[in-house]
Scaffold this motif. Structure first.
Motif, PDB file in Angstrom:
ATOM      1  N   LEU A  22     -18.363 -12.299  26.692  1.00  0.00           N
ATOM      2  CA  LEU A  22     -17.604 -11.340  25.899  1.00  0.00           C
ATOM      3  C   LEU A  22     -16.788 -10.405  26.798  1.00  0.00           C
ATOM      4  CD1 LEU A  22     -20.269 -10.441  23.184  1.00  0.00           C
ATOM      5  CD2 LEU A  22     -18.187 -11.797  22.860  1.00  0.00           C
ATOM      6  N   ALA A  57     -13.262 -13.269  22.211  1.00  0.00           N
ATOM      7  CA  ALA A  57     -13.152 -11.936  22.814  1.00  0.00           C
ATOM      8  C   ALA A  57     -11.785 -11.723  23.456  1.00  0.00           C
ATOM      9  CB  ALA A  57     -14.250 -11.742  23.860  1.00  0.00           C
ATOM     10  N   LEU A 112     -12.703 -10.608  27.174  1.00  0.00           N
ATOM     11  CA  LEU A 112     -11.855  -9.468  26.825  1.00  0.00           C
ATOM     12  C   LEU A 112     -10.791  -9.243  27.900  1.00  0.00           C
ATOM     13  CD1 LEU A 112     -11.602  -7.107  24.703  1.00  0.00           C
ATOM     14  CD2 LEU A 112     -12.919  -5.750  26.342  1.00  0.00           C
ATOM     15  N   THR A 113     -11.200  -9.285  29.154  1.00  0.00           N
ATOM     16  CA  THR A 113     -10.239  -9.057  30.241  1.00  0.00           C
ATOM     17  C   THR A 113      -9.339 -10.273  30.474  1.00  0.00           C
ATOM     18  OG1 THR A 113     -11.852  -9.759  31.923  1.00  0.00           O
ATOM     19  CG2 THR A 113     -11.791  -7.425  31.349  1.00  0.00           C
ATOM     20  N   GLY A 136      -8.534  -8.668  23.360  1.00  0.00           N
ATOM     21  CA  GLY A 136      -8.119  -8.286  24.701  1.00  0.00           C
ATOM     22  C   GLY A 136      -6.625  -8.478  24.898  1.00  0.00           C
TER      23      GLY A 136
END
Length: 419
Positions: free
Chosen positions: A316, A265, A320-321, A269
């Motif tokens: 997830l 993820a 992403l971050t 990102g």
């Protein structure tokens, strides 16, 4: 170093040649703090409190080591390639030795190999970030360069955290960790010559400046304060994720899948952060990513036995971050170096960020492991509810508070023009 006109958008082939080294380099960072403490505690029987003390002591070494690496790079810029070659040797030897203890007491061996691996990692990472930071002047190019580098780093992270989990069921845990060291050695043998060939043809704004003052807190202190809080908030989950999955969720067989979901993820990102950072500015985009990450840490407070689906969602979202956390701080630091005219001290400035990264990982272990031991937690053993509560709150509660504080400081410092 050579000077000359620098296009705002470097050719893709050059960016790939520069960034590929970040893939094997990633083996010596976060994965060590995921695998090594748990391996020594769960497999070799070393006490959590003792490991925490050693990890804390290692920060005293880094407090001297990383500034010295930065100072040496600024003092003798032509020696940077040799420093990186020496770093590759030290990193490979340290990682291999870490998972094959011999001769000395386990804690002593653990400390020595972590110091060796950490030194090798610093020699490469500090100079790698410095070259990227002074390679191009345009802010959009800095975000793109950082994005490519961290994308390769994420690919290395994915391999480093998933390979041992996949091989352990076949060859055992220790052999799978030794395979990690072998892949690291192969990766370095391929990517380092590629990088050195790229460096010979690239143009930089680096010069020796023996008398240049190191970047002061007034110029970089606000950035370091925010970056340190964010790095520490990410380090607690990294140090405890294997224990959380095994001892709280009761899903040890899914540990590799959780780690894979998190780092996979992070790939989009990182790409999205690099694109948006070049378009809207790295600081506003990073602020938005940090706010989004709060939801993931808040959700982690609800984890308990069997909450596998919830944890996949959390992995997830926070993954992403995490991509933004990797890409944007180096780009912000590079822009700050340019804005303050600190190119002569660029390596020392990046050494500060490298130190914070490793310090956060070790400090999290130094804080979390003794706290868990005091709460009665024992890895890979039945635990009372009080111990599991401590695990949950240290894993998610502390990072939640740290991120909230970082967001407030980032917004305030940006408004005042200090970041």
């Amino acid at each position: 170093m050579r000077d000359g006109p620098r296009p705002a958008d470097p050719p893709r082939a050059e960016v790939l040649a520069y960034g590929a080294l970040a893939a094997p380099l990633a083996f010596g960072g976060l994965p060590l703090y995921i695998h090594a403490p748990d391996f020594y505690a769960a497999d070799l029987g070393v006490g959590l409190a003792a490991l925490g003390v050693v990890l804390a002591a290692l920060r005293a070494v880094d407090a001297v080591q990383d500034p010295l690496v930065g100072w040496a790079g600024d003092r003798w810029p032509r020696a940077r390639p040799a420093m990186m070659v020496a770093g590759a040797v030290a990193l490979v030897a340290g990682v291999a030795g870490l998972f094959a203890p011999m001769g000395l007491p386990l804690l002593v061996w653990f400390a020595l190999m972590m110091v060796l691996a950490s030194l090798g990692h610093s020699l490469i990472s500090v100079n790698l970030m410095t070259y990227g930071g002074v390679w191009r002047d345009a802010p959009a190019a800095k975000s793109r360069i950082s994005g490519f580098r961290e994308g390769f780093g994420l690919a290395g992270l994915i391999l480093a955290v998933s390979l041992p989990a996949g091989l352990a069921v076949v060859v055992g845990r220790q052999a799978s960790l030794m395979a990690l060291a072998a892949v690291l050695a192969i990766g370095m043998a391929i990517c380092l010559p590629l990088f050195l060939r790229w460096r010979r043809g690239a143009r930089f704004d680096l010069q020796a400046a023996p008398d240049a003052a190191p970047p002061g807190l007034r110029a970089f202190g606000p950035f370091y304060a925010v970056a340190g809080l964010v790095l520490l908030s990410a380090a607690f989950p990294a140090a405890l994720i294997l224990m959380l999955v095994r001892d709280l969720l009761g899903a040890e067989d899914l540990a590799g899948a959780f780690l894979l979901a998190y780092f996979v993820a992070a790939l989009p990102g990182a790409a999205l952060a690099g694109h948006l950072g070049g378009r809207f500015g790295a600081v506003p985009v990073w602020t938005g990513a940090l706010i989004l990450s709060i939801a993931g840490f808040a959700g982690a407070l609800a984890l308990g036995p069997g909450t596998v689906g919830l944890f996949f969602v959390i992995c997830l979202l926070t993954g992403l971050t995490f991509g933004a956390d990797l890409v944007l701080p180096p780009a912000i630091l590079s822009a700050r170096i340019g804005a303050t005219g600190s190119a002569a001290a660029a390596t020392r400035a990046h050494a500060g960020l490298a130190f914070l990264t490793k310090a956060a990982l070790a400090l999290a272990g130094a804080i979390a492991l003794p706290l868990l031991a005091r709460a009665g937690f024992r890895p890979a053993a039945p635990n009372p509810e009080q111990a599991l509560d401590a695990l949950r709150w240290i894993y998610a509660g502390l990072p939640l508070v740290l991120r909230a504080l970082a967001i407030g400081l980032l917004i305030q410092f940006h408004r005042k023009g200090r970041i």
